[in-house]
Design a protein around this motif. Structure first.
Motif, PDB file in Angstrom:
ATOM      1  N   LEU A  18       0.853  -1.191   0.000  1.00  0.00           N
ATOM      2  CA  LEU A  18       0.000   0.000   0.000  1.00  0.00           C
ATOM      3  C   LEU A  18       0.885   1.236   0.000  1.00  0.00           C
ATOM      4  O   LEU A  18       1.758   1.383   0.857  1.00  0.00           O
ATOM      5  N   GLN A  19       0.653   2.115  -0.958  1.00  0.00           N
ATOM      6  CA  GLN A  19       1.455   3.337  -1.057  1.00  0.00           C
ATOM      7  C   GLN A  19       0.642   4.516  -0.519  1.00  0.00           C
ATOM      8  O   GLN A  19      -0.372   4.916  -1.112  1.00  0.00           O
ATOM      9  N   ALA A  61       5.916  -2.973   8.357  1.00  0.00           N
ATOM     10  CA  ALA A  61       7.136  -2.764   7.570  1.00  0.00           C
ATOM     11  C   ALA A  61       6.939  -1.641   6.559  1.00  0.00           C
ATOM     12  O   ALA A  61       5.945  -1.616   5.826  1.00  0.00           O
ATOM     13  N   ILE A  62       7.878  -0.718   6.523  1.00  0.00           N
ATOM     14  CA  ILE A  62       7.921   0.317   5.482  1.00  0.00           C
ATOM     15  C   ILE A  62       8.887  -0.171   4.401  1.00  0.00           C
ATOM     16  O   ILE A  62      10.084  -0.382   4.658  1.00  0.00           O
ATOM     17  N   THR A 105       5.464   3.467   1.045  1.00  0.00           N
ATOM     18  CA  THR A 105       4.911   2.145   0.754  1.00  0.00           C
ATOM     19  C   THR A 105       5.080   1.247   1.958  1.00  0.00           C
ATOM     20  O   THR A 105       6.204   1.054   2.445  1.00  0.00           O
ATOM     21  N   ILE A 106       3.947   0.707   2.444  1.00  0.00           N
ATOM     22  CA  ILE A 106       3.984  -0.200   3.588  1.00  0.00           C
ATOM     23  C   ILE A 106       3.532  -1.597   3.148  1.00  0.00           C
ATOM     24  O   ILE A 106       2.855  -1.752   2.124  1.00  0.00           O
ATOM     25  N   ASP A 107       3.898  -2.594   3.918  1.00  0.00           N
ATOM     26  CA  ASP A 107       3.546  -3.983   3.607  1.00  0.00           C
ATOM     27  C   ASP A 107       2.466  -4.450   4.587  1.00  0.00           C
ATOM     28  O   ASP A 107       2.717  -4.568   5.786  1.00  0.00           O
ATOM     29  N   THR A 108       1.268  -4.721   4.080  1.00  0.00           N
ATOM     30  CA  THR A 108       0.154  -5.133   4.936  1.00  0.00           C
ATOM     31  C   THR A 108      -0.031  -6.652   4.973  1.00  0.00           C
ATOM     32  O   THR A 108      -0.998  -7.137   5.565  1.00  0.00           O
ATOM     33  N   LYS A 109       0.878  -7.389   4.340  1.00  0.00           N
ATOM     34  CA  LYS A 109       0.721  -8.843   4.283  1.00  0.00           C
ATOM     35  C   LYS A 109       0.718  -9.448   5.680  1.00  0.00           C
ATOM     36  O   LYS A 109       1.617  -9.182   6.489  1.00  0.00           O
TER      37      LYS A 109
END
Length: 614
Positions: A41-42, A61-62, A77-81
């Motif tokens: 997600l950005q 996490a960024i 941008t972040i990681d949503t996983k």
């Protein structure tokens, strides 16, 4: 000893802290969801000199922090996983110290959201312009934060229609046989004039306050779903309005197409598939501005494209949408719009998107549908599930005028449109229509209700997804030559001060009820007519301006007869034996009577039959 200056320093510190907190003016998307197909997600973060700060968070996490030439933007941008729904803080550091924090939220996703089913050929779509349909909340007609105020005396002005007005009349729309609503855009348009059009949007995360709120839009979708109806958003990828908040402070110079500044498109969409087109002509079609008040978005800019992808997905998830109609689809950057479309469809595999491809050649329209063999010649795939059948619209706009048919005039124009169905990869997933908010009104083109009935018979029974334009079902007219406002008249009875309401049968004239009752009968019948939804077609060359075709599957067979002649005609049914076979009778849907299929069929001039073959 107490320092007498302490309160002053506390106030000063509080003021400085407040200023730091105000450093961020916008974060878009304003929130997101856990469990999305695309986990990256950005976040677009906007605020004065925000790029001088470094974002950090311990909770998530960024992956990347991207700066542009404009220091007022950060793209984080972040990681949503595998991250559960939660609220978390993003700290903004400067010189190794946290200057301020911003809370962000990942919401719980609706169950089975990814598998939502879009509109399809079992639906009938009702197209309306919200400002001109019904005014359910007079308190929002004029709003302090947008410029143009309501004035029904102006053809191109704001008239006050809103989301609440649509909700109040859902029973009416449903009774008409519609199963889906396509509303022209509802996001904020802060132009000084002509803002009711709403295609020049100023904030794409906010419903225009003169239509209501974001929550009202969600309510509309919910009310429709309770009726097993669908909501289609009119989405604009190609352009924004000059009053969009970013236009005063663009993230990058090339966020929009610059020449520098404005240059108009040449409107020649054929350059997009023409193997012989010059580069400058193709460029000016894609990159030129549609009009001066609508800056052309640059989908070849990765940041801009990702912003548009996320905005589209945000609205689907937030408002629980069932489809998009995409405005000016073929004016977009070809690679960019294909990437946008694929990203949306990857997230929602059963969703549907119909693109406005306003061309007058079936091969050129079919080029833009997903998996087109024509597009494949150029190694191009739009991933666009549905396109609009503008060539059928063209035929309908003239064929019913013709009293003395010739080799290429009359019902043969309609017949020839379907000859080219082989060009489309998915012929059932195309939008069929006689008119929309940009074309002449069908009841103005044809002054006789009998012509309207013939046209509605056609739309209700051919392949594809029929779309009806609001008001036509009660005989509404409008002359495009008098301006767009005239083909977008207020629906009679949508305003409390209206002396008559076309929403109510007892208040309609006899002629208005004749329009309505015919439309309602055939489209309500269509809801369960599976041969129309997914059946095959056999058509017969028109004779004496009478057009006959069959729609059929394993469970149903329907014979359609359209007599476009003013004269009574008699049909020898032996000609249609390959479809009728040994059938002896049929039920005529419009009149309700049983018809013998063992003798010649008599049909009155300017009349149509829809016959369920028994």
């Amino acid at each position: 000893m107490k320092n007498k200056y302490t309160p002053f320093f506390i106030i000063l510190l509080m003021f400085a802290y407040a200023n730091l907190q105000a450093q961020i003016e916008r974060v878009e998307p304003p929130f997101w969801w856990s469990g999305m197909q695309k986990s990256e997600l950005q976040l677009m973060i906007y605020g004065e000199n925000i790029a001088s700060f470094q974002p950090k968070t311990d909770e998530i996490a960024i992956l990347e922090v991207k700066k542009t030439e404009n220091p007022n933007y950060l793209f984080v941008t972040i990681d949503t996983k595998n991250v559960v729904a939660q609220k978390f803080n993003i700290d903004f550091e400067k010189n190794g110290k946290v200057a301020f924090s911003e809370e962000y939220e990942l919401k719980e996703r609706k169950q089975n959201s990814a598998q939502r089913k879009g509109f399809d050929s079992s639906d009938m779509i009702y197209l309306l312009m919200p400002d001109r349909f019904a005014n359910g909340n007079t308190k929002n007609d004029s709003q302090p934060n947008v410029v143009e105020k309501a004035d029904r005396t102006k053809q191109g002005g704001r008239h006050g229609g809103d989301i609440e007005g649509i909700i109040e009349h859902l029973d009416y729309i449903e009774s008409l046989g519609a199963t889906a609503i396509w509303s022209t855009p509802l996001c904020e348009d802060n132009d000084t004039v002509y803002s009711y059009h709403t295609y020049a949007q100023s904030d794409v995360y906010k419903i225009d306050p003169r239509y209501g709120t974001n929550e009202d839009y969600k309510k509309l979708a919910s009310e429709l779903h309770q009726r097993n109806m669908k909501l289609i958003m009119d989405y604009v990828v190609n352009h924004w309005g000059t009053t969009h908040w970013m236009m005063d402070d663009l993230p990058t110079y090339d966020w929009i197409h610059q020449f520098p500044g404005y240059a108009q498109t040449n409107y020649r969409m054929s350059t997009q598939m023409d193997p012989n087109a010059s580069e400058i002509d193709a460029k000016m079609c894609m990159d030129g501005w549609f009009v001066k008040s609508m800056p052309d978005l640059n989908q070849s800019n990765p940041l801009a494209l990702n912003y548009l992808i996320q905005n589209a997905i945000w609205w689907i998830e937030y408002a629980d949408l069932d489809g998009f109609r995409v405005d000016t689809y073929s004016y977009n950057d070809k690679k960019g719009i294909a990437t946008w479309t694929k990203a949306v469809m990857d997230e929602y595999p059963n969703f549907n998107i119909v693109g406005e491809i306003w061309l007058h050649d079936q091969a050129q329209i079919a080029y833009w549908q997903k998996d087109s063999k024509i597009g494949a010649i150029q190694n191009y795939n739009t991933y666009l599930p549905s396109v609009m059948d503008f060539t059928l619209h063209d035929a309908v706009s003239s064929a019913f005028y013709v009293e003395n048919p010739s080799w290429d005039k009359g019902m043969i124009q309609v017949y020839e449109n379907f000859v080219n169905d082989f060009l489309y990869p998915d012929i059932n997933n195309i939008l069929v229509f006689a008119e929309n908010h940009d074309t002449g009104r069908v009841n103005e083109i044809y002054n006789d209700i009998q012509d309207y009935k013939l046209i509605m018979t056609l739309l209700a029974t051919v392949r594809g997804i029929p779309q009806l334009y609001y008001g036509s079902e009660v005989g509404m007219k409008g002359n495009k030559g008098k301006g767009d406002g005239d083909i977008r008249r207020d629906f009679l009875g949508g305003w409390k001060e209206d002396a008559q309401s076309a929403f109510v049968a007892s208040d309609r004239t006899g002629l208005q009820n004749e329009y309505f009752n015919f439309t309602s009968k055939i489209f309500n019948w269509r809801k369960k007519a599976t041969a129309i939804h997914n059946g095959k077609t056999t058509q017969y060359l028109p004779q004496d301006n009478v057009y006959v075709y069959f729609r059929y599957n394993d469970n149903q067979k329907v014979m359609v007869v359209i007599n476009n002649s003013k004269e009574n005609r008699t049909l020898d049914l032996n000609r249609f034996k390959e479809n009728l076979k040994e059938a002896k009778t049929g039920k005529e849907i419009i009149g309700g009577e049983e018809i013998s299929l063992e003798k010649p069929l008599n049909i009155v001039g300017k009349t149509s039959y829809i016959i369920e073959v028994l």
